[in-house]
Design a protein around this motif. Structure first.
Motif, mmCIF file in Angstrom:
data_model
loop_
_atom_site.group_PDB
_atom_site.id
_atom_site.type_symbol
_atom_site.label_atom_id
_atom_site.label_comp_id
_atom_site.label_asym_id
_atom_site.label_seq_id
_atom_site.Cartn_x
_atom_site.Cartn_y
_atom_site.Cartn_z
ATOM 1 N N LYS A 213 0.834 -1.215 0.000
ATOM 2 C CA LYS A 213 0.000 0.000 0.000
ATOM 3 C C LYS A 213 0.863 1.257 0.000
ATOM 4 N N ARG A 216 2.394 1.752 -3.365
ATOM 5 C CA ARG A 216 1.362 2.256 -4.268
ATOM 6 C C ARG A 216 1.176 3.765 -4.091
ATOM 7 N N VAL A 221 0.896 2.463 -9.446
ATOM 8 C CA VAL A 221 0.515 1.057 -9.641
ATOM 9 C C VAL A 221 1.636 0.202 -10.213
ATOM 10 N N GLU A 224 3.867 -1.109 -7.534
ATOM 11 C CA GLU A 224 3.083 -2.001 -6.685
ATOM 12 C C GLU A 224 3.002 -3.402 -7.322
ATOM 13 N N ARG A 225 2.812 -3.422 -8.629
ATOM 14 C CA ARG A 225 2.797 -4.702 -9.347
ATOM 15 C C ARG A 225 4.141 -5.403 -9.227
#
Length: 422
Positions: A213, A216, A221, A224-225
């Motif tokens: 989180k 992110r 994103v 985060e991936r």
DNA sequence: TCTGGGGTCCTAGGACCC
DNA sequence: TCTGGGGTCCTAGGACCC
């Protein structure tokens, strides 16, 4: 069932291609240079061991090159593309699903197959024997991890070119990841590395354990991936067919700086012709063409200028003549006299598969144009690129790239075949 | 003398609409 | 005095990749 994705990457690809036809260069320090012989784009192991970084400007290395006998080749993309096709074709036989990621690497789906490490060794040996190109293989549960496994296979001789993360116990994998710097991770570039370091995240293991989180919120994103992928969750799927390009660029630096509009026009016509050829090869049409122009930013003492403009076409087209006409209009619009230009380029965008029909279409003219372009492409494919071209490209091309040390196109030109001496 | 070329994806911000 | 909330589309720019 555990996911298994392999990343196969050719070692020092361009260097390996040159060595195929010049075995005498094995074990000798060798570099391949970018267009205009500007930067180093591929280095043999011997050169890496000398500490030459990727993308180093060649002119800064001249002394070192002399001292250590480094040999330099201009890049020979015709040769590399042909060898790449052979490598990819052979590799495709090892998996039902292949994504060709770049000229020298591909992902293979291996989920459900047995004895993967042995399989990968077999793959490697087959390539070495039938084509002669050395590769390394990384296997893991996600693309990002497969990339890292490949990195380990390349850097740690103990793995003999194949590293399979899936067969390592969790704690051993984490020990490995702990030793890999965060900037080695696929998708983590210079800027992100710096920001991660400020957060005390310096190793691949640290990023794997970072709270998703927070990543992110701070980075978006994409990163985060990456964190999810490091934890073994495959978020990025294999793309088997390369989607048609949504933009096509052709741009190049000049061999010498250019000031007059006439020569810039020649270059723009040449680049537009090349871009249009690429466009037709993917059976598409473009609705916009952008022209850009710039002086040499590495010479701050000279007056600087750069500009670009996008020219919309009245209807999407793949006709070299129409595209050139639009591009020249754009060039004249942004051109300013009194500057020493270093580079110009064109970009096709608004690419569509087929031109939408309108009431005002001149069908006969379109068919004529299509037939002419098809003939042009056919001749150039058979007789060599540039055999038939627009006169506006110019004949002498004083501005063209420097390529002083180009090897022969051993595999695609009859008169440049390798010669065997009895 | 001399510093590549060709791509992708994401985000932010502006214009515009209801 | 007070000045919505979403949605879309487009563009420019950043970051990254090989």
């Amino acid at each position: 069932m555990q996911r298994a994705i392999a990343l196969v990457d050719c070692n020092n690809f361009y260097v390996s291609c040159e060595r195929l036809f010049r075995p005498d260069l094995e074990n000798r320090p060798l570099v391949i240079l970018s267009n205009n012989d500007g930067c180093v784009v591929s280095r043999s192991q011997e050169v890496k061991d000398l500490g030459v970084p990727m993308a180093a400007p060649w002119f800064q290395l001249k002394d070192m090159a002399k001292k250590h006998g480094i040999i330099a080749f201009s890049s020979n993309y015709t040769l590399y593309a042909d060898i790449s096709n052979r490598v990819m074709q052979l590799l495709s036989q090892f998996s039902p699903l292949q994504e060709i990621y770049s000229i020298d690497e591909c992902f293979l789906e291996l989920t459900g197959m047995n004895e993967l490490t042995r399989y990968a060794r077999h793959m490697r040996a087959t390539l070495r024997q039938s084509i002669g190109i050395p590769v390394c293989v990384g296997i893991a549960a996600s693309k990002t991890l497969a990339k890292l496994a490949n990195h380990v296979a390349k850097k740690q001789p103990g793995y003999k070119g194949v590293c399979n993360f899936n067969e390592l116990p969790e704690d051993r994998l984490d020990t490995l990841l702990n030793k890999i710097s965060v900037n080695e991770i696929w998708g983590v570039g210079r800027r992100t590395t710096l920001r991660l370091q400020e957060m005390q995240i310096t190793s691949a293991l640290a990023l794997k354990r970072a709270p998703a989180k927070r990543i992110r919120a701070e980075f978006g994103v994409v990163l985060e991936r990456t964190v999810a992928e490091l934890n073994g969750a495959a978020c990025l799927e294999l793309d088997e067919i390369t989607p048609p390009r949504s933009q096509i660029i052709c741009s190049r630096s000049f061999g010498v700086s250019v000031s007059n509009l006439f020569e810039l026009e020649q270059a723009v016509i040449a680049y537009t012709s090349r871009a249009a050829e690429k466009l037709r090869s993917q059976h598409a049409m473009a609705s916009c063409i952008q022209v850009s122009l710039r002086t040499n930013p590495h010479k701050p003492q000279e007056p600087q200028y750069q500009s670009a403009t996008t020219v919309p076409l009245s209807a999407a087209s793949d006709d070299t003549r129409l595209l050139c006409h639009a591009a020249l209009g754009g060039l004249r619009h942004i051109y300013r006299s009194g500057y020493a230009y270093q580079k110009t380029g064109v970009m096709l965008s608004g690419i569509v598969a087929e031109r939408p029909r309108t009431l005002f279409d001149d069908v006969a003219a379109q068919e004529k144009s299509g037939a002419l372009m098809a003939t042009l492409d056919q001749i150039n494919r058979r007789m060599g690129s540039g055999t038939v071209r627009l006169l506006g490209e110019g004949i002498s091309k004083d501005w063209a790239m420097k390529q002083r040390n180009m090897s022969r196109r051993y595999t695609t030109k009859l008169d440049e075949l390798a010669v065997a001496n009895a």
